[in-house]
Enzyme design. Structure first.
Site, mmCIF file in Angstrom:
data_model
loop_
_atom_site.group_PDB
_atom_site.id
_atom_site.type_symbol
_atom_site.label_atom_id
_atom_site.label_comp_id
_atom_site.label_asym_id
_atom_site.label_seq_id
_atom_site.Cartn_x
_atom_site.Cartn_y
_atom_site.Cartn_z
ATOM 1 N N GLU A 252 -128.320 -48.593 -25.756
ATOM 2 C CA GLU A 252 -127.807 -48.367 -24.400
ATOM 3 C C GLU A 252 -128.820 -48.919 -23.400
ATOM 4 O O GLU A 252 -129.991 -49.129 -23.755
ATOM 5 C CB GLU A 252 -127.585 -46.868 -24.170
ATOM 6 C CG GLU A 252 -126.571 -46.301 -25.148
ATOM 7 C CD GLU A 252 -126.157 -44.870 -24.842
ATOM 8 O OE1 GLU A 252 -126.821 -44.213 -24.018
ATOM 9 O OE2 GLU A 252 -125.156 -44.436 -25.440
ATOM 10 N N GLU B 280 -132.521 -54.381 -34.479
ATOM 11 C CA GLU B 280 -132.426 -53.354 -35.539
ATOM 12 C C GLU B 280 -133.736 -52.575 -35.682
ATOM 13 O O GLU B 280 -134.205 -52.305 -36.793
ATOM 14 C CB GLU B 280 -131.950 -53.985 -36.852
ATOM 15 C CG GLU B 280 -130.577 -54.611 -36.636
ATOM 16 C CD GLU B 280 -129.752 -54.822 -37.881
ATOM 17 O OE1 GLU B 280 -130.040 -54.191 -38.907
ATOM 18 O OE2 GLU B 280 -128.796 -55.605 -37.791
ATOM 19 N N THR C 270 -137.407 -52.458 -33.164
ATOM 20 C CA THR C 270 -138.493 -53.420 -32.927
ATOM 21 C C THR C 270 -139.541 -53.266 -34.043
ATOM 22 O O THR C 270 -139.547 -52.258 -34.772
ATOM 23 C CB THR C 270 -139.184 -53.146 -31.578
ATOM 24 O OG1 THR C 270 -139.826 -51.862 -31.656
ATOM 25 C CG2 THR C 270 -138.208 -53.178 -30.413
ATOM 26 N N GLY D 252 -146.541 -81.482 -33.216
ATOM 27 C CA GLY D 252 -147.159 -81.908 -31.960
ATOM 28 C C GLY D 252 -146.136 -81.920 -30.834
ATOM 29 O O GLY D 252 -145.275 -81.039 -30.764
ATOM 30 N N GLY E 53 -133.023 -48.055 -26.361
ATOM 31 C CA GLY E 53 -132.793 -48.806 -27.585
ATOM 32 C C GLY E 53 -133.589 -48.172 -28.709
ATOM 33 O O GLY E 53 -133.040 -47.716 -29.722
HETATM 34 C C1 LIG Z 1 -129.954 -60.594 -29.247
HETATM 35 C C2 LIG Z 1 -129.881 -59.105 -29.431
HETATM 36 C C3 LIG Z 1 -128.859 -58.553 -30.183
HETATM 37 C C4 LIG Z 1 -128.749 -57.171 -30.323
HETATM 38 N N1 LIG Z 1 -127.681 -56.643 -31.015
HETATM 39 C C5 LIG Z 1 -127.497 -55.310 -31.011
HETATM 40 C C6 LIG Z 1 -126.304 -54.729 -31.566
HETATM 41 O O1 LIG Z 1 -125.442 -55.436 -32.091
HETATM 42 N N2 LIG Z 1 -126.141 -53.386 -31.504
HETATM 43 C C7 LIG Z 1 -127.063 -52.566 -30.934
HETATM 44 O O2 LIG Z 1 -126.847 -51.359 -30.917
HETATM 45 N N3 LIG Z 1 -128.214 -53.068 -30.404
HETATM 46 C C8 LIG Z 1 -128.443 -54.412 -30.417
HETATM 47 N N4 LIG Z 1 -129.575 -54.951 -29.857
HETATM 48 C C9 LIG Z 1 -130.533 -54.062 -29.209
HETATM 49 C C10 LIG Z 1 -131.847 -53.919 -29.957
HETATM 50 O O3 LIG Z 1 -131.660 -53.185 -31.143
HETATM 51 C C11 LIG Z 1 -132.834 -53.268 -28.981
HETATM 52 O O4 LIG Z 1 -133.157 -54.250 -28.004
HETATM 53 C C12 LIG Z 1 -134.077 -52.742 -29.660
HETATM 54 O O5 LIG Z 1 -133.781 -51.656 -30.488
HETATM 55 C C13 LIG Z 1 -135.135 -52.314 -28.625
HETATM 56 O O6 LIG Z 1 -134.600 -51.479 -27.652
HETATM 57 P P1 LIG Z 1 -134.859 -51.811 -26.106
HETATM 58 O O7 LIG Z 1 -134.515 -53.223 -25.869
HETATM 59 O O8 LIG Z 1 -134.166 -50.775 -25.315
HETATM 60 O O9 LIG Z 1 -136.417 -51.702 -25.914
HETATM 61 P P2 LIG Z 1 -137.246 -50.346 -25.626
HETATM 62 O O10 LIG Z 1 -136.801 -49.282 -26.550
HETATM 63 O O11 LIG Z 1 -137.221 -50.096 -24.177
HETATM 64 O O12 LIG Z 1 -138.702 -50.806 -26.053
HETATM 65 C C14 LIG Z 1 -139.545 -51.599 -25.191
HETATM 66 C C15 LIG Z 1 -140.875 -51.795 -25.890
HETATM 67 O O13 LIG Z 1 -141.500 -50.523 -26.135
HETATM 68 C C16 LIG Z 1 -141.801 -50.404 -27.516
HETATM 69 N N5 LIG Z 1 -141.664 -49.013 -27.937
HETATM 70 C C17 LIG Z 1 -140.634 -48.155 -27.666
HETATM 71 N N6 LIG Z 1 -140.849 -46.967 -28.226
HETATM 72 C C18 LIG Z 1 -142.017 -47.059 -28.907
HETATM 73 C C19 LIG Z 1 -142.795 -46.156 -29.695
HETATM 74 N N7 LIG Z 1 -142.396 -44.919 -29.958
HETATM 75 N N8 LIG Z 1 -143.959 -46.617 -30.222
HETATM 76 C C20 LIG Z 1 -144.383 -47.888 -29.989
HETATM 77 N N9 LIG Z 1 -143.703 -48.772 -29.238
HETATM 78 C C21 LIG Z 1 -142.535 -48.366 -28.715
HETATM 79 C C22 LIG Z 1 -140.816 -51.314 -28.236
HETATM 80 O O14 LIG Z 1 -141.278 -51.690 -29.512
HETATM 81 C C23 LIG Z 1 -140.747 -52.463 -27.263
HETATM 82 O O15 LIG Z 1 -141.809 -53.337 -27.478
HETATM 83 C C24 LIG Z 1 -129.718 -56.338 -29.724
HETATM 84 C C25 LIG Z 1 -130.775 -56.890 -28.994
HETATM 85 C C26 LIG Z 1 -130.859 -58.255 -28.822
HETATM 86 C C27 LIG Z 1 -131.992 -58.822 -27.998
#
Ligand SMILES: Cc1cc2nc3c(=O)[nH]c(=O)nc-3n(C[C@H](O)[C@H](O)[C@H](O)COP(=O)(O)OP(=O)(O)OC[C@H]3O[C@@H](n4cnc5c(N)ncnc54)[C@H](O)[C@@H]3O)c2cc1C
Length: 375
Positions: A123, A358, A360, A334, A127
């Site tokens: 959402e 799926e 990070t 290069g 994520g």
């Molecule tokens: C091209 C693409 C396709 C996708 N397809 C799907 C899909 O089909 N279905 C779906 O449901 N989602 C999908 N996603 C979403 C994806 O799974 C999320 O982007 C991902 O889980 C990260 O969530 P966020 O972007 O909200 O980042 P955030 O959760 O906001 O995280 C931001 C940063 O903080 C770090 N972080 C957060 N919490 C912690 C913690 N506890 N400890 C250490 N570091 C932390 C993260 O690693 C990241 O570096 C897709 C994303 C992309 C880019």
């Protein structure tokens, strides 16, 4: 383990499709940002969209180990297609593993690729912390009425069915359920696709649910079991992402090695300079290690043993390898590596997303470290 004759033939067929159907189209589709629905139909007809599911449900009954090798071949040719196959396979999991008899009647069309799936967990506000999701489904008579917004949904606006993880109870994981909905349901509103760095032929999109009304029997599994279903699906899905990473990285190694054999500087092939040759050696070694980790986790899954920590390790390692190897492939080429005349700049852009989707790679480390510190 040596592949069975059937698996050997399947991998041969996949290579034929990758060379004949994917390779000639990838550059144009990626440039134009066109979703390759017809290519996915072709893969469906070839039986590649339901590989790890039982034949009785319309799948191909292949071991996960074989399915991952198929993904690896596809990813080496066109990552968006391999990712689409992986996400579709993930999207079939809730019904295949937990669906009611009525829901399971759709499985042959899903696994045959006539119906394309999407998996709606993330959402805008959350994520990584998926258990905090806020999309809500409220029971009204014989229906669930869904309101909220899902973000980053692969196949958003293209899918025929959506798995929606939504809150039907209180806070936390125990209040989450899984609902499967027909994409044409009024109130399911896919938004304009995101403008992505890579995977431009298959960009994700937000999906707004504005009082979308779905019949009560669209609930998958029991009320409150949605988070468990989502995590089970992701355990297996992460291996799919690892396979995509291995395929992409192998393509980069092969391309860079080929270039290093041909490109002459100072009167000899650049691959003969130790600085380049050792870089290629490290790239190839990392890819082999990533593949071994991925297949070891898949064999645990195929044997019915716990595999989620090994899947997290494989996803983490393979996607970090893909990022490093595609970066180094550009270095080997290069200046030629920095322009779109060669595919390595695309592979570099595509590798990045694999470290994010799926879960990070920080979340994978969290999963692995918790298994060590909490037992
Ligand atoms: C091209 C693409 C396709 C996708 N397809 C799907 C899909 O089909 N279905 C779906 O449901 N989602 C999908 N996603 C979403 C994806 O799974 C999320 O982007 C991902 O889980 C990260 O969530 P966020 O972007 O909200 O980042 P955030 O959760 O906001 O995280 C931001 C940063 O903080 C770090 N972080 C957060 N919490 C912690 C913690 N506890 N400890 C250490 N570091 C932390 C993260 O690693 C990241 O570096 C897709 C994303 C992309 C880019």
């Amino acid at each position: 383990m040596l592949p069975s004759d059937e698996a050997y033939e399947l991998l041969g067929l996949t290579r034929e499709l990758a060379d004949g159907e994917l390779a000639p189209r990838v550059a144009r589709f990626e440039q134009q940002g066109e979703f390759p629905r017809e290519v996915l139909r072709t893969l469906g007809r070839a039986g590649l969209l339901g590989l790890p599911y039982p034949e009785a449900d319309g799948g191909s009954g292949q071991p996960y180990e074989v399915y991952l090798q198929v993904l690896e071949v596809l990813a080496g040719s066109w990552l968006a297609i391999a990712e689409a196959v992986s996400v579709h396979t993930l999207s079939c999991f809730p019904i295949a593993a937990h669906g009611s008899e009525r829901q399971r009647k759709s499985l042959p069309d899903m696994l045959g690729g006539d119906l394309l799936g999407a998996y709606c967990l993330s959402e805008p506000q959350g994520g990584s912390d998926a258990a905090a999701l806020t999309t809500r489904a409220v029971r009204e008579g014989e229906d669930w009425v869904i309101t909220g917004t899902k973000a980053w949904i692969t196949h958003g606006g293209q899918a025929d069915f959506y798995n929606i993880f939504c809150r039907t109870g209180g806070t936390g994981a125990a209040g989450i359920s899984c609902v499967v909905a027909d994409a044409v349901t009024p109130g399911i509103l896919p938004q304009v696709p995101e403008r992505t760095m890579g995977l431009r032929s298959s960009p994700p999109a937000q999906i707004v649910f504005e009082g979308a009304r779905v019949p009560a029997d669209c609930l998958v599994g029991e009320e409150g079991s949605g988070f468990r279903i989502a995590m089970q699906a992701l355990d297996a899905g992460r291996l799919g992402i690892a396979a995509c990473a291995v395929g992409l990285a192998q393509a980069a190694v092969d391309y860079a090695a080929g270039y290093a054999r041909e490109r002459q500087q100072f009167g000899r092939a650049i691959g003969e300079f130790q600085g380049v040759g050792f870089m290629l050696a490290d790239m190839a070694t990392q890819v082999s290690a990533a593949r071994a980790l991925m297949l070891a986790a898949a064999r645990l899954k195929d044997a019915g043993r716990p595999f989620s920590i090994e899947a997290a390790k494989a996803k983490l390692f393979a996607t970090d390898v893909a990022m490093r190897v595609t970066t180094d492939a550009i270095q080997v080429l290069g200046g030629a590596g920095y322009v779109s005349d060669h595919p390595v700049e695309r592979w570099f852009r595509e590798a990045k997303v694999l470290q994010i989707v799926e879960g990070t790679n920080q979340i994978q480390r969290l999963v692995i470290s918790r298994s060590l510190t909490r037992g």
